[in-house]
Enzyme design. Structure first.
Site, mmCIF file in Angstrom:
data_model
loop_
_atom_site.group_PDB
_atom_site.id
_atom_site.type_symbol
_atom_site.label_atom_id
_atom_site.label_comp_id
_atom_site.label_asym_id
_atom_site.label_seq_id
_atom_site.Cartn_x
_atom_site.Cartn_y
_atom_site.Cartn_z
ATOM 1 N N ARG A 60 -13.306 -46.603 -71.291
ATOM 2 C CA ARG A 60 -14.014 -45.637 -72.152
ATOM 3 C C ARG A 60 -13.010 -45.164 -73.203
ATOM 4 O O ARG A 60 -11.936 -44.654 -72.865
ATOM 5 C CB ARG A 60 -14.513 -44.469 -71.309
ATOM 6 C CG ARG A 60 -15.184 -43.336 -72.089
ATOM 7 C CD ARG A 60 -16.481 -43.791 -72.752
ATOM 8 N NE ARG A 60 -17.295 -42.662 -73.164
ATOM 9 C CZ ARG A 60 -17.103 -41.952 -74.281
ATOM 10 N NH1 ARG A 60 -16.082 -42.252 -75.078
ATOM 11 N NH2 ARG A 60 -17.907 -40.952 -74.594
ATOM 12 N N GLU A 68 -26.113 -43.296 -78.238
ATOM 13 C CA GLU A 68 -26.424 -44.012 -77.004
ATOM 14 C C GLU A 68 -27.422 -45.144 -77.236
ATOM 15 O O GLU A 68 -28.435 -44.973 -77.921
ATOM 16 C CB GLU A 68 -27.001 -43.052 -75.968
ATOM 17 C CG GLU A 68 -26.053 -41.932 -75.545
ATOM 18 C CD GLU A 68 -24.898 -42.441 -74.712
ATOM 19 O OE1 GLU A 68 -25.036 -43.528 -74.107
ATOM 20 O OE2 GLU A 68 -23.857 -41.769 -74.663
ATOM 21 N N ARG A 110 -13.822 -45.252 -64.840
ATOM 22 C CA ARG A 110 -13.475 -46.003 -66.039
ATOM 23 C C ARG A 110 -12.113 -45.533 -66.555
ATOM 24 O O ARG A 110 -11.798 -44.347 -66.470
ATOM 25 C CB ARG A 110 -14.529 -45.794 -67.133
ATOM 26 C CG ARG A 110 -15.920 -46.266 -66.761
ATOM 27 C CD ARG A 110 -16.919 -45.959 -67.872
ATOM 28 N NE ARG A 110 -17.018 -44.533 -68.140
ATOM 29 C CZ ARG A 110 -17.883 -43.984 -68.988
ATOM 30 N NH1 ARG A 110 -18.719 -44.760 -69.661
ATOM 31 N NH2 ARG A 110 -17.917 -42.672 -69.177
#
Length: 228
Positions: A60, A68, A110
């Site tokens: 990320r 999104e 992540r």
């Protein structure tokens, strides 16, 4: 690494003092930071701020947020596909250098990182092109966050990427309230805005003013336009 013996002739106790002590601390910090950085090839780009490495680790991108892409039948947010396409062009199939940011990983496991392709700072480029906006995090490097905020100011001023459309939204041009501690902002009258303490409260005439000062809208507001 060979051991280095440091002689301190000014202290009978052998305790490092002043500039010498500061220098040693800086060296240790630098070594720890560079040791955690790594290089890997990008296998797949999920969206404008997330990608997958060849060994299947997910990354990320630190300090940014992008529109999104719709999941499970939901529509895309405006400019989501363009942001993904831009990140694809920058990193897909390439070897990138990743410097972990903050705690290194998020709650989804992540890697959170500062991403580079050769000398190109990917985090900054995404914001500078108007494909992402700056997202403050108190645990991230201050110097890098200043670079991202300045990139956002320039992109907004020059109306790059999504800014021309987003800046015309009705909600964008209403008064907003920011939280100095979290650097998140809320529409005036929002239930979370009312909970901000007096000392942490800051008022903005528009979301554009809040963005300029490094605040980003709280996720639950969903002010971003939807692609139908």
């Amino acid at each position: 690494m060979p051991k280095v013996r440091i002689k301190n002739s000014n202290s009978r106790s052998g305790v490092l003092k002043g500039p010498v002590f500061f220098f040693v601390l800086c060296c240790l910090f630098f070594n720890a930071a560079t040791a955690s950085a790594f290089e890997a090839r990008v296998r797949y780009v999920i969206d404008g701020d997330t990608f997958v490495l060849a060994d299947n680790r997910h990354v990320r991108i630190a300090g940014i947020d992008t529109p999104e892409i719709g999941r499970d039948g939901k529509p895309d947010q405006y400019y989501a596909r363009q942001a993904k396409a831009m990140l694809n062009k920058l990193i897909l199939g390439k070897r990138v250098r990743i410097e972990p940011a903050g705690k290194g990983k998020d709650r989804y496991k992540r890697i959170i990182g500062w991403v580079y392709v050769d000398n190109l700072f990917v985090n900054k480029r995404m914001i500078r092109k108007g494909a992402a906006f700056y997202y403050f995090h108190k645990g991230n490097d201050r110097g890098k966050q200043k670079l991202l905020l300045q990139a956002q100011r320039n992109a907004y001023k020059e109306k790059k990427g999504f800014w021309p459309v987003v800046s015309k939204l009705k909600k964008f041009n209403k008064p907003w309230v920011g939280n100095k501690k979290s650097r998140r902002c809320f529409l005036t009258g929002d239930r979370y805005a009312e909970k901000i303490g007096r000392l942490n409260r800051v008022k903005f005439s528009s979301l554009g003013e809040a963005f300029y000062e490094g605040y980003s809208p709280a996720r639950h507001l969903n002010f971003w336009p939807i692609v139908k």
